[in-house]
Design a protein around this motif. Structure first.
Motif, PDB file in Angstrom:
ATOM      1  N   ILE A  24       0.838  -1.207   0.000  1.00 58.67           N
ATOM      2  CA  ILE A  24       0.000   0.000   0.000  1.00 58.67           C
ATOM      3  C   ILE A  24       0.872   1.256   0.000  1.00 58.67           C
ATOM      4  O   ILE A  24       0.580   2.229  -0.700  1.00 58.67           O
ATOM      5  CB  ILE A  24      -0.940   0.002   1.219  1.00 58.67           C
ATOM      6  N   GLU A  25       1.958   1.213   0.793  1.00 59.59           N
ATOM      7  CA  GLU A  25       2.859   2.368   0.843  1.00 59.59           C
ATOM      8  C   GLU A  25       3.469   2.641  -0.528  1.00 59.59           C
ATOM      9  O   GLU A  25       3.615   3.791  -0.945  1.00 59.59           O
ATOM     10  CB  GLU A  25       3.975   2.118   1.867  1.00 59.59           C
ATOM     11  N   SER A  26       3.839   1.549  -1.238  1.00 62.67           N
ATOM     12  CA  SER A  26       4.407   1.709  -2.577  1.00 62.67           C
ATOM     13  C   SER A  26       3.410   2.365  -3.518  1.00 62.67           C
ATOM     14  O   SER A  26       3.758   3.259  -4.296  1.00 62.67           O
ATOM     15  CB  SER A  26       4.825   0.341  -3.125  1.00 62.67           C
ATOM     16  N   SER A  27       2.158   1.912  -3.430  1.00 59.28           N
ATOM     17  CA  SER A  27       1.106   2.516  -4.255  1.00 59.28           C
ATOM     18  C   SER A  27       0.907   3.982  -3.887  1.00 59.28           C
ATOM     19  O   SER A  27       0.686   4.834  -4.744  1.00 59.28           O
ATOM     20  CB  SER A  27      -0.203   1.748  -4.076  1.00 59.28           C
ATOM     21  N   ILE A 144      -6.096   5.823   0.741  1.00 62.77           N
ATOM     22  CA  ILE A 144      -4.990   4.912   1.069  1.00 62.77           C
ATOM     23  C   ILE A 144      -4.573   5.108   2.520  1.00 62.77           C
ATOM     24  O   ILE A 144      -4.273   4.145   3.231  1.00 62.77           O
ATOM     25  CB  ILE A 144      -3.799   5.147   0.119  1.00 62.77           C
ATOM     26  N   ASN A 145      -4.541   6.351   2.980  1.00 67.98           N
ATOM     27  CA  ASN A 145      -4.198   6.619   4.378  1.00 67.98           C
ATOM     28  C   ASN A 145      -5.186   5.953   5.330  1.00 67.98           C
ATOM     29  O   ASN A 145      -4.800   5.429   6.378  1.00 67.98           O
ATOM     30  CB  ASN A 145      -4.161   8.130   4.635  1.00 67.98           C
ATOM     31  N   VAL A 146      -6.459   5.968   4.955  1.00 71.06           N
ATOM     32  CA  VAL A 146      -7.474   5.296   5.770  1.00 71.06           C
ATOM     33  C   VAL A 146      -7.181   3.800   5.857  1.00 71.06           C
ATOM     34  O   VAL A 146      -7.230   3.196   6.932  1.00 71.06           O
ATOM     35  CB  VAL A 146      -8.888   5.541   5.182  1.00 71.06           C
ATOM     36  N   ALA A 147      -6.866   3.188   4.688  1.00 70.56           N
ATOM     37  CA  ALA A 147      -6.565   1.757   4.671  1.00 70.56           C
ATOM     38  C   ALA A 147      -5.353   1.434   5.529  1.00 70.56           C
ATOM     39  O   ALA A 147      -5.337   0.447   6.271  1.00 70.56           O
ATOM     40  CB  ALA A 147      -6.329   1.295   3.226  1.00 70.56           C
ATOM     41  N   LEU A 148      -4.312   2.275   5.451  1.00 69.78           N
ATOM     42  CA  LEU A 148      -3.106   2.057   6.254  1.00 69.78           C
ATOM     43  C   LEU A 148      -3.405   2.160   7.753  1.00 69.78           C
ATOM     44  O   LEU A 148      -2.890   1.374   8.557  1.00 69.78           O
ATOM     45  CB  LEU A 148      -2.027   3.069   5.863  1.00 69.78           C
ATOM     46  N   ASN A 149      -4.229   3.126   8.116  1.00 71.38           N
ATOM     47  CA  ASN A 149      -4.593   3.281   9.532  1.00 71.38           C
ATOM     48  C   ASN A 149      -5.316   2.043  10.057  1.00 71.38           C
ATOM     49  O   ASN A 149      -5.066   1.574  11.169  1.00 71.38           O
ATOM     50  CB  ASN A 149      -5.480   4.517   9.724  1.00 71.38           C
TER      51      ASN A 149
END
Length: 388
Positions: A24-27, A144-149
Protein backbone atom coordinates in the motif's frame (compact mmCIF):
# COMPACT_ATOMS: atom_id res chain seq x y z
CA UNK A 1 4.37 -25.42 20.90
CA UNK A 2 7.72 -24.19 22.20
CA UNK A 3 8.91 -20.61 22.38
CA UNK A 4 11.03 -20.87 19.21
CA UNK A 5 8.00 -21.97 17.19
CA UNK A 6 5.95 -19.13 18.66
CA UNK A 7 8.63 -16.64 17.65
CA UNK A 8 8.80 -18.15 14.15
CA UNK A 9 5.06 -17.83 13.62
CA UNK A 10 5.02 -14.31 14.99
CA UNK A 11 7.82 -13.33 12.60
CA UNK A 12 5.98 -14.88 9.68
CA UNK A 13 2.79 -13.07 10.62
CA UNK A 14 4.56 -9.75 11.08
CA UNK A 15 6.29 -10.28 7.71
CA UNK A 16 2.96 -10.79 5.95
CA UNK A 17 1.46 -7.68 7.51
CA UNK A 18 4.63 -5.73 6.74
CA UNK A 19 4.49 -6.76 3.08
CA UNK A 20 0.84 -5.79 2.91
CA UNK A 21 1.60 -2.36 4.32
CA UNK A 22 4.62 -2.03 2.01
CA UNK A 23 2.40 -2.77 -1.00
CA UNK A 24 0.00 0.00 0.00
CA UNK A 25 2.86 2.37 0.84
CA UNK A 26 4.41 1.71 -2.58
CA UNK A 27 1.11 2.52 -4.26
CA UNK A 28 0.86 5.64 -2.11
CA UNK A 29 4.33 6.74 -3.29
CA UNK A 30 3.27 6.26 -6.91
CA UNK A 31 0.19 8.39 -6.38
CA UNK A 32 2.31 11.04 -4.63
CA UNK A 33 4.62 11.10 -7.68
CA UNK A 34 1.63 11.62 -9.95
CA UNK A 35 0.35 14.33 -7.63
CA UNK A 36 3.70 16.17 -7.49
CA UNK A 37 4.15 16.02 -11.26
CA UNK A 38 0.62 17.29 -11.77
CA UNK A 39 1.24 20.19 -9.35
CA UNK A 40 4.49 21.10 -11.12
CA UNK A 41 2.69 21.01 -14.45
CA UNK A 42 -0.08 23.19 -13.00
CA UNK A 43 2.48 25.81 -11.90
CA UNK A 44 4.10 25.76 -15.35
CA UNK A 45 0.73 26.14 -17.09
CA UNK A 46 -0.31 28.98 -14.76
CA UNK A 47 2.92 30.87 -15.52
CA UNK A 48 2.45 30.37 -19.27
CA UNK A 49 -1.17 31.44 -19.00
CA UNK A 50 -0.33 34.66 -17.15
CA UNK A 51 2.30 35.53 -19.74
CA UNK A 52 -0.10 34.77 -22.56
CA UNK A 53 -2.85 36.91 -21.01
CA UNK A 54 -0.46 39.88 -21.03
CA UNK A 55 0.36 39.21 -24.70
CA UNK A 56 -3.35 39.06 -25.54
CA UNK A 57 -4.00 42.41 -23.81
CA UNK A 58 -1.09 44.02 -25.68
CA UNK A 59 -2.12 42.70 -29.07
CA UNK A 60 -5.72 43.83 -28.49
CA UNK A 61 -4.38 47.36 -27.91
CA UNK A 62 -2.27 47.08 -31.08
CA UNK A 63 -5.33 45.94 -33.06
CA UNK A 64 -7.22 49.02 -31.83
CA UNK A 65 -4.35 51.29 -32.96
CA UNK A 66 -4.25 49.55 -36.36
CA UNK A 67 -8.02 49.99 -36.71
CA UNK A 68 -7.74 53.72 -36.02
CA UNK A 69 -4.82 54.00 -38.43
CA UNK A 70 -6.69 52.12 -41.15
CA UNK A 71 -9.74 54.35 -40.65
CA UNK A 72 -7.60 57.49 -41.07
CA UNK A 73 -6.03 56.08 -44.23
CA UNK A 74 -9.49 55.31 -45.65
CA UNK A 75 -10.65 58.89 -44.95
CA UNK A 76 -7.50 60.28 -46.57
CA UNK A 77 -8.03 58.02 -49.58
CA UNK A 78 -11.62 59.21 -49.87
CA UNK A 79 -10.46 62.85 -49.92
CA UNK A 80 -7.78 62.07 -52.52
CA UNK A 81 -10.40 60.37 -54.67
CA UNK A 82 -12.58 63.51 -54.59
CA UNK A 83 -9.61 65.72 -55.54
CA UNK A 84 -8.22 63.22 -58.06
CA UNK A 85 -7.94 65.76 -60.88
CA UNK A 86 -6.16 68.37 -58.75
CA UNK A 87 -3.44 66.15 -57.18
CA UNK A 88 -0.28 64.71 -58.62
CA UNK A 89 -0.07 61.03 -59.53
CA UNK A 90 2.58 60.57 -56.83
CA UNK A 91 0.28 61.95 -54.11
CA UNK A 92 -2.58 59.72 -55.25
CA UNK A 93 -0.36 56.61 -55.34
CA UNK A 94 0.99 57.40 -51.88
CA UNK A 95 -2.54 57.61 -50.45
CA UNK A 96 -3.48 54.26 -52.02
CA UNK A 97 -0.28 52.59 -50.76
CA UNK A 98 -0.80 53.86 -47.19
CA UNK A 99 -4.38 52.57 -47.15
CA UNK A 100 -3.29 49.18 -48.48
CA UNK A 101 -0.45 48.87 -45.92
CA UNK A 102 -2.85 49.81 -43.08
CA UNK A 103 -5.27 47.10 -44.21
CA UNK A 104 -2.52 44.46 -44.34
CA UNK A 105 -1.14 45.48 -40.95
CA UNK A 106 -4.63 45.32 -39.43
CA UNK A 107 -5.29 41.88 -40.93
CA UNK A 108 -1.99 40.53 -39.57
CA UNK A 109 -2.66 41.91 -36.10
CA UNK A 110 -6.17 40.45 -36.05
CA UNK A 111 -4.75 37.09 -37.03
CA UNK A 112 -2.14 37.32 -34.28
CA UNK A 113 -4.90 38.26 -31.82
CA UNK A 114 -6.99 35.23 -32.84
CA UNK A 115 -4.05 32.82 -32.52
CA UNK A 116 -3.09 34.15 -29.08
CA UNK A 117 -6.69 33.88 -27.82
CA UNK A 118 -6.95 30.30 -29.10
CA UNK A 119 -3.64 29.45 -27.42
CA UNK A 120 -4.85 31.04 -24.17
CA UNK A 121 -8.10 29.06 -24.26
CA UNK A 122 -6.17 25.84 -24.87
CA UNK A 123 -3.89 26.52 -21.89
CA UNK A 124 -6.95 27.19 -19.71
CA UNK A 125 -8.43 23.82 -20.72
CA UNK A 126 -5.13 22.07 -19.95
CA UNK A 127 -5.01 23.73 -16.54
CA UNK A 128 -8.57 22.64 -15.71
CA UNK A 129 -7.79 19.03 -16.73
CA UNK A 130 -4.57 19.11 -14.71
CA UNK A 131 -6.37 20.36 -11.59
CA UNK A 132 -8.92 17.56 -12.02
CA UNK A 133 -6.09 15.01 -11.94
CA UNK A 134 -4.66 16.69 -8.81
CA UNK A 135 -8.03 16.54 -7.04
CA UNK A 136 -8.50 12.84 -7.88
CA UNK A 137 -4.96 11.97 -6.77
CA UNK A 138 -5.44 13.79 -3.46
CA UNK A 139 -8.68 11.89 -2.78
CA UNK A 140 -7.01 8.58 -3.59
CA UNK A 141 -4.11 9.35 -1.22
CA UNK A 142 -6.65 10.10 1.49
CA UNK A 143 -8.34 6.72 0.96
CA UNK A 144 -4.99 4.91 1.07
CA UNK A 145 -4.20 6.62 4.38
CA UNK A 146 -7.47 5.30 5.77
CA UNK A 147 -6.56 1.76 4.67
CA UNK A 148 -3.11 2.06 6.25
CA UNK A 149 -4.59 3.28 9.53
CA UNK A 150 -6.92 0.28 9.62
CA UNK A 151 -4.08 -2.14 8.94
CA UNK A 152 -1.77 -0.64 11.54
CA UNK A 153 -4.51 -0.59 14.17
CA UNK A 154 -5.50 -4.16 13.33
CA UNK A 155 -1.87 -5.28 13.71
CA UNK A 156 -1.60 -3.79 17.21
CA UNK A 157 -4.79 -5.55 18.29
CA UNK A 158 -3.59 -8.83 16.86
CA UNK A 159 -0.26 -8.69 18.74
CA UNK A 160 -2.09 -8.02 22.02
CA UNK A 161 -4.39 -10.98 21.43
CA UNK A 162 -1.53 -13.33 20.65
CA UNK A 163 0.11 -12.42 23.96
CA UNK A 164 -3.12 -13.31 25.76
CA UNK A 165 -3.24 -16.75 24.12
CA UNK A 166 0.27 -17.99 24.98
CA UNK A 167 -1.11 -20.63 27.37
CA UNK A 168 -3.32 -22.07 24.61
CA UNK A 169 -0.39 -23.21 22.49
CA UNK A 170 -2.07 -25.64 20.13
CA UNK A 171 -4.93 -23.23 19.45
CA UNK A 172 -2.51 -20.35 18.88
CA UNK A 173 -0.90 -22.15 15.93
CA UNK A 174 -4.24 -22.53 14.17
CA UNK A 175 -5.27 -18.95 14.85
CA UNK A 176 -2.00 -17.58 13.54
CA UNK A 177 -2.24 -19.68 10.39
CA UNK A 178 -5.75 -18.40 9.77
CA UNK A 179 -4.63 -14.82 10.27
CA UNK A 180 -1.65 -15.37 7.96
CA UNK A 181 -3.99 -16.54 5.23
CA UNK A 182 -6.18 -13.50 5.79
CA UNK A 183 -3.20 -11.17 5.48
CA UNK A 184 -2.08 -12.92 2.30
CA UNK A 185 -5.57 -12.51 0.90
CA UNK A 186 -5.57 -8.79 1.72
CA UNK A 187 -2.11 -8.40 0.18
CA UNK A 188 -3.27 -10.15 -2.99
CA UNK A 189 -6.42 -8.04 -3.19
CA UNK A 190 -4.44 -4.82 -2.82
CA UNK A 191 -1.75 -5.93 -5.27
CA UNK A 192 -4.24 -7.16 -7.89
CA UNK A 193 -6.70 -4.31 -7.37
CA UNK A 194 -5.75 -0.80 -6.16
CA UNK A 195 -2.01 -1.23 -6.74
CA UNK A 196 -2.53 -2.21 -10.40
CA UNK A 197 -5.11 0.54 -10.83
CA UNK A 198 -2.69 3.11 -9.43
CA UNK A 199 -0.03 2.03 -11.91
CA UNK A 200 -2.62 2.50 -14.66
CA UNK A 201 -3.43 5.96 -13.30
CA UNK A 202 0.23 6.90 -13.69
CA UNK A 203 0.38 5.62 -17.27
CA UNK A 204 -2.93 7.24 -18.23
CA UNK A 205 -1.94 10.60 -16.74
CA UNK A 206 1.34 10.56 -18.71
CA UNK A 207 -0.60 9.67 -21.86
CA UNK A 208 -3.03 12.53 -21.22
CA UNK A 209 -0.14 14.96 -20.83
CA UNK A 210 1.12 13.97 -24.27
CA UNK A 211 -2.32 13.93 -25.94
CA UNK A 212 -3.45 17.31 -24.61
CA UNK A 213 -1.12 19.14 -27.02
CA UNK A 214 -1.80 16.79 -29.94
CA UNK A 215 -5.34 15.41 -29.78
CA UNK A 216 -7.61 17.10 -27.27
CA UNK A 217 -10.59 14.81 -28.01
CA UNK A 218 -8.55 11.66 -27.43
CA UNK A 219 -7.15 13.27 -24.29
CA UNK A 220 -10.72 13.72 -23.03
CA UNK A 221 -11.41 10.03 -23.72
CA UNK A 222 -8.29 9.03 -21.78
CA UNK A 223 -9.22 11.34 -18.89
CA UNK A 224 -12.63 9.66 -18.75
CA UNK A 225 -10.88 6.27 -18.63
CA UNK A 226 -8.63 7.66 -15.87
CA UNK A 227 -11.71 8.69 -13.89
CA UNK A 228 -13.18 5.19 -14.23
CA UNK A 229 -9.91 3.62 -13.03
CA UNK A 230 -9.79 5.91 -9.97
CA UNK A 231 -13.45 5.20 -9.15
CA UNK A 232 -12.91 1.45 -9.40
CA UNK A 233 -9.75 1.67 -7.27
CA UNK A 234 -11.64 3.67 -4.64
CA UNK A 235 -14.40 1.06 -4.65
CA UNK A 236 -11.87 -1.75 -4.15
CA UNK A 237 -10.10 0.11 -1.32
CA UNK A 238 -13.44 0.68 0.43
CA UNK A 239 -14.28 -3.02 0.03
CA UNK A 240 -10.95 -4.02 1.59
CA UNK A 241 -11.56 -1.62 4.48
CA UNK A 242 -15.09 -3.00 4.96
CA UNK A 243 -13.80 -6.58 4.97
CA UNK A 244 -11.22 -5.67 7.61
CA UNK A 245 -13.85 -4.29 9.98
CA UNK A 246 -17.36 -3.31 8.84
CA UNK A 247 -18.25 -0.02 10.53
CA UNK A 248 -21.93 -0.97 10.61
CA UNK A 249 -21.10 -3.79 13.03
CA UNK A 250 -19.90 -1.32 15.67
CA UNK A 251 -22.45 1.40 14.90
CA UNK A 252 -25.65 -0.58 14.29
CA UNK A 253 -24.99 -4.11 15.55
CA UNK A 254 -24.82 -7.63 14.17
CA UNK A 255 -28.15 -8.02 12.35
CA UNK A 256 -28.13 -4.68 10.46
CA UNK A 257 -24.48 -5.25 9.48
CA UNK A 258 -25.21 -8.78 8.23
CA UNK A 259 -28.33 -7.61 6.42
CA UNK A 260 -26.27 -5.07 4.49
CA UNK A 261 -23.48 -7.57 3.83
CA UNK A 262 -25.87 -10.26 2.57
CA UNK A 263 -27.68 -7.77 0.32
CA UNK A 264 -24.35 -6.75 -1.28
CA UNK A 265 -23.32 -10.42 -1.53
CA UNK A 266 -26.50 -11.34 -3.42
CA UNK A 267 -26.16 -8.38 -5.79
CA UNK A 268 -22.52 -9.21 -6.48
CA UNK A 269 -22.84 -13.01 -6.93
CA UNK A 270 -26.41 -13.49 -8.15
CA UNK A 271 -26.95 -16.06 -5.37
CA UNK A 272 -30.26 -15.50 -3.58
CA UNK A 273 -29.80 -15.53 0.21
CA UNK A 274 -32.85 -15.70 2.50
CA UNK A 275 -31.87 -13.92 5.73
CA UNK A 276 -34.20 -14.29 8.69
CA UNK A 277 -34.20 -13.69 12.46
CA UNK A 278 -36.53 -16.04 14.31
CA UNK A 279 -36.69 -14.11 17.59
CA UNK A 280 -36.24 -10.59 18.95
CA UNK A 281 -32.78 -9.25 18.17
CA UNK A 282 -30.63 -7.94 21.01
CA UNK A 283 -27.12 -6.53 21.04
CA UNK A 284 -24.44 -8.98 22.17
CA UNK A 285 -20.89 -8.57 23.42
CA UNK A 286 -18.44 -7.39 20.69
CA UNK A 287 -16.54 -10.71 20.64
CA UNK A 288 -19.73 -12.70 19.98
CA UNK A 289 -21.02 -10.30 17.32
CA UNK A 290 -17.74 -10.25 15.38
CA UNK A 291 -17.48 -14.06 15.58
CA UNK A 292 -21.01 -14.48 14.22
CA UNK A 293 -20.34 -11.97 11.47
CA UNK A 294 -17.04 -13.59 10.42
CA UNK A 295 -18.50 -17.10 10.44
CA UNK A 296 -21.41 -16.08 8.21
CA UNK A 297 -19.00 -14.11 5.99
CA UNK A 298 -16.70 -17.13 5.58
CA UNK A 299 -19.63 -19.48 4.97
CA UNK A 300 -21.02 -17.26 2.21
CA UNK A 301 -17.54 -16.94 0.69
CA UNK A 302 -17.34 -20.75 0.55
CA UNK A 303 -20.77 -20.90 -1.08
CA UNK A 304 -19.66 -18.37 -3.69
CA UNK A 305 -16.34 -20.09 -4.46
CA UNK A 306 -17.11 -23.79 -4.19
CA UNK A 307 -20.79 -24.73 -3.91
CA UNK A 308 -22.20 -23.67 -7.32
CA UNK A 309 -25.38 -22.92 -5.38
CA UNK A 310 -28.19 -20.73 -6.66
CA UNK A 311 -29.90 -20.26 -3.33
CA UNK A 312 -28.85 -20.10 0.32
CA UNK A 313 -30.33 -19.19 3.69
CA UNK A 314 -29.03 -17.71 6.93
CA UNK A 315 -31.22 -18.03 10.03
CA UNK A 316 -30.59 -16.53 13.48
CA UNK A 317 -32.33 -17.31 16.76
CA UNK A 318 -31.57 -15.34 19.94
CA UNK A 319 -32.29 -17.25 23.15
CA UNK A 320 -31.77 -16.43 26.80
CA UNK A 321 -28.59 -18.51 27.00
CA UNK A 322 -27.60 -19.26 23.40
CA UNK A 323 -27.56 -17.74 19.95
CA UNK A 324 -28.12 -20.25 17.14
CA UNK A 325 -27.21 -19.89 13.47
CA UNK A 326 -28.14 -22.18 10.57
CA UNK A 327 -26.53 -21.62 7.15
CA UNK A 328 -27.74 -23.74 4.22
CA UNK A 329 -27.20 -23.87 0.45
CA UNK A 330 -28.48 -25.94 -2.49
CA UNK A 331 -25.03 -26.48 -4.00
CA UNK A 332 -22.96 -29.54 -4.93
CA UNK A 333 -21.95 -30.37 -1.34
CA UNK A 334 -18.84 -32.22 -0.05
CA UNK A 335 -17.71 -35.81 0.04
CA UNK A 336 -18.13 -37.23 3.54
CA UNK A 337 -14.40 -37.71 3.98
CA UNK A 338 -13.75 -34.04 3.14
CA UNK A 339 -16.23 -32.55 5.60
CA UNK A 340 -14.42 -30.22 7.97
CA UNK A 341 -11.27 -30.13 5.84
CA UNK A 342 -10.21 -26.96 4.10
CA UNK A 343 -12.49 -24.25 2.67
CA UNK A 344 -11.96 -22.18 5.82
CA UNK A 345 -14.11 -24.59 7.86
CA UNK A 346 -11.34 -25.17 10.39
CA UNK A 347 -11.06 -21.44 11.06
CA UNK A 348 -14.82 -21.12 11.43
CA UNK A 349 -14.92 -24.03 13.90
CA UNK A 350 -12.07 -22.54 15.94
CA UNK A 351 -13.72 -19.12 16.16
CA UNK A 352 -16.87 -20.74 17.55
CA UNK A 353 -15.04 -23.09 19.95
CA UNK A 354 -13.02 -20.20 21.42
CA UNK A 355 -16.37 -18.90 22.71
CA UNK A 356 -17.31 -22.37 24.06
CA UNK A 357 -19.73 -22.80 21.19
CA UNK A 358 -20.70 -25.76 18.99
CA UNK A 359 -19.98 -26.07 15.28
CA UNK A 360 -21.62 -28.85 13.24
CA UNK A 361 -21.62 -29.38 9.49
CA UNK A 362 -23.49 -31.86 7.32
CA UNK A 363 -23.17 -32.22 3.58
CA UNK A 364 -24.01 -34.67 0.84
CA UNK A 365 -22.83 -34.83 -2.74
CA UNK A 366 -25.16 -32.76 -4.99
CA UNK A 367 -27.53 -32.13 -2.06
CA UNK A 368 -26.05 -29.01 -0.54
CA UNK A 369 -24.48 -28.19 2.81
CA UNK A 370 -25.80 -27.13 6.21
CA UNK A 371 -23.82 -25.51 9.05
CA UNK A 372 -25.25 -25.33 12.56
CA UNK A 373 -23.67 -23.02 15.16
CA UNK A 374 -24.59 -22.47 18.80
CA UNK A 375 -22.77 -19.93 20.98
CA UNK A 376 -23.47 -19.27 24.68
CA UNK A 377 -24.45 -15.68 25.38
CA UNK A 378 -22.81 -15.66 28.85
CA UNK A 379 -20.07 -17.50 30.64
CA UNK A 380 -17.19 -16.82 28.25
CA UNK A 381 -13.92 -16.29 30.07
CA UNK A 382 -11.99 -13.17 29.14
CA UNK A 383 -8.83 -15.09 28.26
CA UNK A 384 -10.77 -17.10 25.67
CA UNK A 385 -11.94 -14.09 23.67
CA UNK A 386 -10.47 -13.35 20.25
CA UNK A 387 -11.94 -10.46 18.27
CA UNK A 388 -12.12 -10.59 14.47
Amino acid sequence: MNTDVEVTYKKRLDNIVEKTIEAIESSKVQIFDILEKAKEEAKRLEAQLEELKIQVINVIKEVELCERKEKKCKLKLALVSKQFGHLSEQAVRKAYDEAKEAQIELALKRREEKELIEKRNELERKLIDNKTIIEKAEKLVSQINVALNYLNRDLKKMNTQLEQLKDKRALSVKIIEAQEEERKRIAREIHDGPAQAMANVLLKSELCEKLITKDIEQAKVELKNLKNIVQQSLKEVRKIIYDLRPSALDDLGLIPALSRYIKNFSEETGIFVDFSVLSDYKRLSPEIEITCFRVVQEALTNIKKHSKAKNASVKFEFGMRFISIIIKDDGIGFDKENIGQGYGLMGMRERVEILNGKFEISSFKNKGTQIYISIPVRGVEDDQIVSG
